[in-house]
Design an enzyme around this catalytic site. Sequence first.
Site, mmCIF file in Angstrom:
data_model
loop_
_atom_site.group_PDB
_atom_site.id
_atom_site.type_symbol
_atom_site.label_atom_id
_atom_site.label_comp_id
_atom_site.label_asym_id
_atom_site.label_seq_id
_atom_site.Cartn_x
_atom_site.Cartn_y
_atom_site.Cartn_z
ATOM 1 C CE LYS A 197 -10.651 3.273 1.863
ATOM 2 N NZ LYS A 197 -10.756 4.035 0.810
ATOM 3 C CD GLU A 227 3.137 -5.040 -3.122
ATOM 4 O OE1 GLU A 227 2.970 -6.162 -2.544
ATOM 5 O OE2 GLU A 227 2.736 -4.219 -3.782
ATOM 6 C CB CYS A 231 4.652 2.216 -6.615
ATOM 7 S SG CYS A 231 4.511 0.720 -7.089
ATOM 8 C CD GLU A 273 4.812 8.117 -5.319
ATOM 9 O OE1 GLU A 273 4.829 8.318 -4.453
ATOM 10 O OE2 GLU A 273 5.276 6.979 -5.922
#
Length: 506
Positions: free
Chosen positions: A197, A273, A307, A409
């Site tokens: 996906k 992750e 990331c 973040e």
Amino acid sequence: MANDLSTRLPQAFSARGDAAVQFPHFINGFFVASRDGRTFENRSPVDGSLIGKVAEGGQPEVDAAVAAARAALEGPWGKLTVVQRVDLLYAVADEINRRFDDFLSAEVADTGKPVSLASHLDIPRGAANFKIFADIIRNVPAETFEMNTPDGGTALNYALRVPRGVVAVVSPWNLPLLLMTWKVGPALACGNTVIVKPSEETPGTATLLGEVMNKVGIPPGVYNVVHGFGPDSAGEFLTSHPGINAITFTGETRTGSAIMKAASNGLRPVSFELGGKNAGIVFADADFDAAVDGIARAAFSNCGQVCLGTERVYVERPIFERFVTALKAKAEAMKPGIPQDKETGIGPLISLEHRSKVLSYYEKARAEGATVVTGGGVPEMPAALSNGSWVQPTIWTGLPETSAVIREEIFGPCCHIAPFDTEDEAVARANDTQYGLCTTVWTTNLSRAHRLAKRIEVGLCWINSWFLRDLRTPFGGSKQSGIGREGGVHSLEFYTDLRNVCVKLY
Ligand code: NAD
Ligand code: 6OD
């Protein structure tokens, strides 16, 4: 900017003459629209133009993909020897390389990232992710123990690695091909079948990979793609489907929590992750120019949408002012522009929606009294690009460690720089976060480098480097940055079940 759709359309699909959907699902070896005909738009982050319509998957498409993936396990795929599987994975890698330009234009159209970046990172890693795991699965030894039995005889124990079954791969938009193949490569190497996906923002390269699979003879149903969104859409239907045996996910920590709930139904294993708020630490004894270069890459590459990026920089006080000035110069030298322009140093953010989020932090920083060293807003762009999601690389100083800008973040091209006085202080500040993905430390003091590597609570510690890694090494995050490790043989722990076989010899 023109998006050349002719290089992006999956040939098999365009041959069916269905021009209504440029990004179909890939199920059981066929490019298909959704049963109810639903689509959503894929727009260019560079200028807001329509790239194409994407099939929007629902329960029927997920059901079909799971059925196909399950049948493929029982069918020819499940009967291949490891060597045959390895040869097919090499062929996939070779075909990605042969169609390098098609993958490049698809990735660049979806993300708006500079061609110079995608051609050095995203596409080569897309191919390498198949090669490396083909090599690993071919070479991994089996664990064996000979034992004495109570009757005075001998038995041999050996461990068999068997595939988990059907693996769901849910991917983000920042490095679409790289991060998706980082999961598909090992999953297939281990004999699983997959349903991908991809992010709703970046449907291109996952779709194109379907063509590659057909071309090299990967049996139908081994690699499937269902497009759609997350909640109440393809993502949620896939991760809660009882026919899925394991889920590997890359994306936001909050999404990881939702997927973990879905996975708990049936106790399916997960590999995650997730997000990060990674610290960069620069000591006064560092190679100054190398450190500035390294932090600039960590903060601004891919428009800060990595990331592993660094949004918190701590610099030892004696070089603090000089460092801020040098990083400012780097940020200001990054020219925003179209991906194909060789002069382009920075592309747009992925979407206007994501830009709103990033700009909200730019606003917060200002409201909290940050010194805006550079940037802080939207760059002036030519009229043709004015609907793109452009944002300025931004550097702040002067915020307290409690600021949301330092704790959350942002995922944009920005960083806050603060001075520190002692090694202990730098470590404490680096560790003061719920995340634990990575750090980048710059020093020429070898003892200190090794001390910090032990003390900073992360899955990946870079010393005098960033985003440099042998793919055989473990990759993943600590704390709320992830669950599990992938990379090298560590991927095998997730993508296989270990079965012990005990044979009484005599
Ligand atoms: P995201 O979590 O919003 O989406 C990732 C994927 O999950 C998309 O395909 C999305 O459709 C799907 N999804 C969303 N909600 C879902 C649900 N409830 N059920 C199932 N699927 C769902 O992440 P993003 O915005 O695409 O990517 C950016 C984030 O990814 C950042 O937080 C970044 O740190 C993280 N990331 C982490 C790593 C790593 O290696 N640790 C790598 C890349 C990106
Ligand atoms: O290099 C990799 O394998 C990897 N997973 C990188 C992640 C980057 C995050 O944006």
